[in-house]
Design an enzyme around this catalytic site. Structure first.
Site, short mmCIF file in Angstrom:
data_model
loop_
_atom_site.label_atom_id
_atom_site.label_comp_id
_atom_site.label_asym_id
_atom_site.label_seq_id
_atom_site.Cartn_x
_atom_site.Cartn_y
_atom_site.Cartn_z
N HIS A 109 49.79 45.90 32.70
CA HIS A 109 49.42 45.79 34.19
C HIS A 109 50.09 44.44 34.58
CE1 HIS A 109 46.89 47.19 37.78
NE2 HIS A 109 47.57 45.93 38.17
N ASN A 153 51.62 49.88 34.76
CA ASN A 153 51.34 50.06 35.87
C ASN A 153 52.52 49.79 36.84
OD1 ASN A 153 49.20 50.05 37.98
ND2 ASN A 153 49.96 48.26 38.21
N GLU A 154 52.80 50.66 37.75
CA GLU A 154 53.65 50.52 38.97
C GLU A 154 54.78 49.71 38.38
OE1 GLU A 154 51.53 48.09 41.95
OE2 GLU A 154 50.28 49.72 42.45
O1 IFM Z 1 46.11 44.15 42.93
C1 IFM Z 1 47.39 45.04 42.79
C2 IFM Z 1 47.48 45.70 41.44
O2 IFM Z 1 47.46 44.76 40.56
C3 IFM Z 1 48.47 46.73 41.45
N1 IFM Z 1 48.46 47.62 42.69
C4 IFM Z 1 48.51 46.89 43.95
C5 IFM Z 1 47.08 46.26 44.14
C6 IFM Z 1 47.00 45.48 45.65
O3 IFM Z 1 48.11 44.80 45.72
#
Ligand code: IFM
Length: 405
Positions: A109, A153-154
């Site tokens: 993450h 993550n992302e």
């Molecule tokens: O805080 C972040 C997270 O780490 C990943 N997705 C978006 C969230 C809000 O910006």
């Protein structure tokens, strides 16, 4: 009245670096100090207080929780694994299971160990093998207790913020460097996906469900002229779809982990690449309410995105959706609005299996520090006292009954 299925996952998400505190071996730690940004420091002290936090989640009716393992704790030096830190994460998972909360575990993450970043990071082709070695170590230990895995993550936000726009460490601004990272993240996801399945199979465990969490925004042309329409299509492809298509082609997704927050209101004033990629409407057309970071609140976008994902024919778990705001009534408006749109999408045939609000706690919002308040639970950073917000109780009524009034 809206009714969700009885086996729906209800809960919230966190990430290790944003809540644990004291992650000194992570690349963000020195970067915060070098750049004079707000330091993550003790964050929410979740590393020590996780039992208390899970008690709260349980009391709020959550039956699922997404968390991440901090790579730099488990492998603080290359090839040297910490059995003590691994033990910690086993205890964290067991603490969830004891409370009847299903863990959804993320392996990456945004943060990396310092040694990893200093030896080429994700630009280096060796990153794939390095990440795989760490994941192998963690997954073998946690597999008896975990069914749901998020590899990365992302990934799109990670490579664009860190390597293309230069917002996050290592603050590169290079299309080609970002591209190398993009390719390595995909390769890493696919390898880890296969490795997880192999580990479970060899151990005779129930088939795991493995995905990544893809950040998808609703890309909307402000005025539907040719340039805006082209830019919207390109953005949808670059930021939302390309990476998903690539991992789907390699059959490495058991479900789709979806992180949805906002819309991208495309209004470009030139054909320059930077405009096509980034420019959004600055004129206040199509006004909507916003969160405290200025992101548009656009619940119908979640419906639109879910319908687009239908073509992959996979279940979808909302692995993040949330709002930072000082107005808790707005938080509930946001939450209930998004739940309604999820329900609508389910009615249109999208198989949504769960909803994990971002975030359980207020936490460290990366380069924005501690000011944005995303939590269902307020954290007083002077005392580390937790207080559930009224919206958390409203959400609990939905999670305990499956009914949204
Ligand atoms: O805080 C972040 C997270 O780490 C990943 N997705 C978006 C969230 C809000 O910006």
């Amino acid at each position: 009245m809206i009714k969700f299925p009885s086996n729906f996952f209800w809960g919230a998400a966190t990430s290790a670096y944003q809540v644990e505190g004291g992650n000194r071996n992570s690349d963000w730690w020195p970067w915060e100090k070098e750049t004079g940004k707000v330091c993550s420091g003790e964050a929410c002290r979740h590393y020590e207080l996780y039992e208390q936090d899970f008690d709260l989640a349980k009391s709020l009716g959550h039956n699922a929780h997404r968390l991440s393992v901090e790579w730099s704790r488990v492998e603080p030096e290359e090839g040297q694994f910490s059995s003590k830190e691994l033990e910690h994460y086993i205890n964290v998972i067991l603490a969830l299971k004891k409370r009847g909360i299903e863990p959804v575990v993320t392996l990456h993450h945004f943060t990396n160990p310092i040694w990893f970043s200093r030896s080429g990071g994700w630009e280096d082709r060796r990153s794939v093998a390095r990440f795989l070695r760490y994941c192998d170590y963690v997954v073998r230990a946690l597999s008896p207790h975990v069914r749901y895995w998020i590899t990365i993550n992302e990934p799109t936000i990670f490579f664009s913020h860190a390597y293309l726009f230069g917002f996050w460490p290592p603050q590169a601004r290079s299309f080609w460097r970002a591209r190398a990272v993009h390719d390595n993240l995909i390769a890493a996801h696919v390898e880890v996906y296969r490795r997880i399945h192999r580990i479970y199979k060899a151990a005779g465990l129930l088939r795991p469900a493995v995905s990544l969490s893809q950040h998808v925004s609703a890309v909307v042309a402000c005025r539907p002229d040719v340039r805006n329409n082209i830019a919207a299509r390109l953005r949808d492809y670059w930021y939302n779809v390309e990476l998903l298509d690539a991992v789907m082609r390699q059959k490495s997704m058991d479900f789709i982990g979806l992180n949805y927050y906002s819309r991208n209101l495309v209004d470009v004033t030139s054909w320059r690449m930077s405009s096509l990629m980034m420019e959004t409407c600055q004129k206040g057309h199509h006004p909507v309410k916003r969160n405290s970071l200025g992101w548009d609140i656009y619940p119908e976008g979640l419906y639109q995105v879910l319908l687009k994902l239908k073509r992959y024919d996979l279940p979808v778990m909302i692995t993040e959706n949330g709002i930072c705001t000082s107005d808790d009534n707005l938080r509930w408006e946001f939450l209930s609005g998004h739940l309604k749109n999820i329900h609508l999408a389910m009615g249109a045939g999208v198989k949504v299996t769960g909803y994990l609000y971002w975030s359980l706690l207020d936490n460290f919002e990366w380069d924005k520090g501690f000011t944005p308040r995303f939590g269902l639970i307020n954290v007083d950073y002077a005392t580390y006292q937790r207080t559930a917000r009224p919206s958390a109780a409203q959400f609990a009524r939905v999670s305990t009954t499956g009914v949204l009034e």
